[in-house]
Design a protein around this motif. Structure first.
Motif, PDB file in Angstrom:
ATOM      1  N   ASN A 135     -12.225  11.011   3.899  1.00 11.22           N
ATOM      2  CA  ASN A 135     -11.168  11.530   4.755  1.00 11.22           C
ATOM      3  C   ASN A 135     -10.537  12.773   4.157  1.00 11.22           C
ATOM      4  OD1 ASN A 135     -11.069   9.881   7.036  1.00 11.22           O
ATOM      5  ND2 ASN A 135      -9.928   8.290   5.952  1.00 11.22           N
ATOM      6  N   ASN A 142     -11.709  16.805  22.089  1.00 11.70           N
ATOM      7  CA  ASN A 142     -10.351  16.344  22.345  1.00 11.70           C
ATOM      8  C   ASN A 142      -9.341  17.466  22.088  1.00 11.70           C
ATOM      9  OD1 ASN A 142      -7.935  14.942  22.369  1.00 11.70           O
ATOM     10  ND2 ASN A 142      -8.526  13.476  20.804  1.00 11.70           N
ATOM     11  N   ASP A 160     -16.556   9.437  13.147  1.00  4.30           N
ATOM     12  CA  ASP A 160     -15.607  10.536  13.343  1.00  4.30           C
ATOM     13  C   ASP A 160     -16.269  11.867  13.025  1.00  4.30           C
ATOM     14  OD1 ASP A 160     -13.538   8.976  14.204  1.00  4.30           O
ATOM     15  OD2 ASP A 160     -12.539   8.852  12.254  1.00  4.30           O
ATOM     16  N   ASP A 215       0.381   0.004  16.137  1.00  4.40           N
ATOM     17  CA  ASP A 215      -0.791  -0.602  16.766  1.00  4.40           C
ATOM     18  C   ASP A 215      -0.952  -2.057  16.332  1.00  4.40           C
ATOM     19  OD1 ASP A 215      -1.327   1.816  17.963  1.00  4.40           O
ATOM     20  OD2 ASP A 215      -3.025   2.331  16.681  1.00  4.40           O
ATOM     21  N   THR A 230      -9.870  -0.018  12.917  1.00  2.00           N
ATOM     22  CA  THR A 230      -9.229   1.280  12.714  1.00  2.00           C
ATOM     23  C   THR A 230     -10.101   2.192  11.854  1.00  2.00           C
ATOM     24  OG1 THR A 230      -8.009   0.509  10.774  1.00  2.00           O
ATOM     25  CG2 THR A 230      -6.915   0.300  12.915  1.00  2.00           C
ATOM     26  N   GLY A 237      -4.750  12.080  22.220  1.00  2.00           N
ATOM     27  CA  GLY A 237      -4.019  11.126  21.397  1.00  2.00           C
ATOM     28  C   GLY A 237      -4.986  10.317  20.547  1.00  2.00           C
ATOM     29  N   ASN A 238      -4.456   9.740  19.490  1.00  2.00           N
ATOM     30  CA  ASN A 238      -5.290   9.044  18.518  1.00  2.00           C
ATOM     31  C   ASN A 238      -6.074   7.892  19.139  1.00  2.00           C
ATOM     32  OD1 ASN A 238      -5.754   9.318  15.634  1.00  2.00           O
ATOM     33  ND2 ASN A 238      -5.105   7.186  15.502  1.00  2.00           N
ATOM     34  N   ASP A 239      -7.388   7.880  18.918  1.00  2.00           N
ATOM     35  CA  ASP A 239      -8.320   6.811  19.305  1.00  2.00           C
ATOM     36  C   ASP A 239      -8.624   6.722  20.801  1.00  2.00           C
ATOM     37  OD1 ASP A 239      -8.686   5.852  16.654  1.00  2.00           O
ATOM     38  OD2 ASP A 239      -6.783   4.789  16.781  1.00  2.00           O
ATOM     39  N   VAL A 268      -0.274   3.618  13.231  1.00  2.00           N
ATOM     40  CA  VAL A 268      -1.177   2.500  12.979  1.00  2.00           C
ATOM     41  C   VAL A 268      -0.393   1.200  12.791  1.00  2.00           C
ATOM     42  CG1 VAL A 268      -2.978   1.603  11.464  1.00  2.00           C
ATOM     43  CG2 VAL A 268      -2.914   4.037  12.015  1.00  2.00           C
ATOM     44  N   SER A 315      -8.600   2.032  22.531  1.00  2.00           N
ATOM     45  CA  SER A 315      -7.628   3.052  22.138  1.00  2.00           C
ATOM     46  C   SER A 315      -6.541   2.482  21.224  1.00  2.00           C
ATOM     47  CB  SER A 315      -6.991   3.698  23.375  1.00  2.00           C
ATOM     48  OG  SER A 315      -6.300   2.737  24.134  1.00  2.00           O
ATOM     49  N   LEU A 343      -0.202   9.319  10.040  1.00  2.00           N
ATOM     50  CA  LEU A 343      -0.555   8.322  11.054  1.00  2.00           C
ATOM     51  C   LEU A 343      -0.056   6.918  10.703  1.00  2.00           C
ATOM     52  CD1 LEU A 343      -4.230   9.358  11.903  1.00  2.00           C
ATOM     53  CD2 LEU A 343      -2.151   9.853  13.203  1.00  2.00           C
TER      54      LEU A 343
END
Length: 286
Positions: A240, A84, A130, A257, A192, A109-111, A254, A212, A250
């Motif tokens: 993490n 990515n 991940d 989302d 998530t 972009g995220n996810d 989130v 996504s 983030l």
């Protein structure tokens, strides 16, 4: 519950190399298969049962170990790496490890990598992890086994710390969404968080595009009658990378989302999310 630990390189290898005057190999160029498990395939299975999807951005130093653990999940496995917007050797390392690599010059972009990887997956079970954390295969297999036993969405039973004040807003959002969906038993378990796994049925019902926005996909899964369970706890909070100074970068994404997921629930179930209005007679109020 066991806590997963970071895999550490064997020091003896590095020491022997230094004694000979040879520097240890660059992690980005080192490909290692665990000799104690020779049954682990080195290439993707042509007809996989399990598709492991790994979004990756500039993780050349870890991607080899992540792929090795993914391969050990099941003998019939394919590994898909979504490179990515990488500026390093992540894609080339993944290719040398036998993974299918989907490369994109710019960040998705995220996810979004989850959606892209899911679209390319051939397996009956889709396992998501991940690239920035090495989770041992033994900690990944419970998610595959759960789907084999009939679960459609196998969640990580990691809910985040709730014994501190204030509780992180993302954790509160996860609890809130699950409660509104009638699944307070899930507490803060959420799509998530990796690892998690989906059945092929779940992917067909939800659609790869929904992945996504993980909370929205979770809401769709529950609303459409899929079996959603928190099956095994992996302490991803300890794996993490450290957050940047000033908070979680983030967090707002989130939270947005989760708001999008709640909007979808309200659109489907009504303004009260499917909950009744009690004895109120609003029509009499002027």
């Amino acid at each position: 519950m066991r806590n997963v630990q970071r895999l550490r390189p064997r020091r003896s290898v590095a020491r022997r190399a230094s004694r000979r005057g040879v520097q240890p190999a660059d992690p980005a160029n080192r490909i290692t298969y665990r000799p104690s498990e020779p049954q682990i395939p080195r290439d993707n299975h042509p007809n996989p049962l399990v598709s492991v999807i790994i979004p990756a951005m500039n993780e050349a130093g870890k991607i080899g170990a992540v792929i090795a653990e993914a391969r050990a999940v099941h003998p019939e496995t394919e590994v898909i790496v979504v490179a990515n917007g990488c500026k390093d050797q992540t894609a080339s390392v993944a290719e040398r490890m036998g993974a299918k690599v989907l490369s994109f010059a710019e960040p998705l972009g995220n996810d979004v990598g989850r959606s892209v990887g899911a679209q390319a997956a051939k397996g009956r079970i889709l396992l998501f992890t991940d690239s920035d954390m090495v989770i041992p295969s033994g900690e990944l297999r419970p998610f595959v086994q759960a789907v084999l036993s009939g679960v459609d969405v196998a969640l990580n039973d990691y809910t985040g710390p709730v014994d501190r004040s204030p509780v992180h807003r993302v954790i509160l959002a996860k609890y809130t969404l699950n409660t509104i969906l009638g699944r307070s038993d899930l507490r803060g378990a959420s799509l998530t968080a990796v690892p998690h796994a989906l059945s092929r049925r779940a992917l067909d019902v939800m659609g790869a595009r929904e992945l996504s926005i993980p909370p929205k996909a979770q809401a769709a899964a529950m609303s459409r009658g899929l079996r959603v369970e928190a099956v095994y706890r992996v302490e991803v909070g300890r794996l993490n990378p450290g957050r940047t100074t000033g908070g979680d970068p983030l967090e707002m994404l989130v939270l947005g989302d989760h708001l999008e997921a709640l909007e979808a629930v309200i659109a489907e179930r009504g303004v009260r999310g499917g909950y009744h209005d009690g004895g109120r007679r609003r029509s009499l109020v002027r």
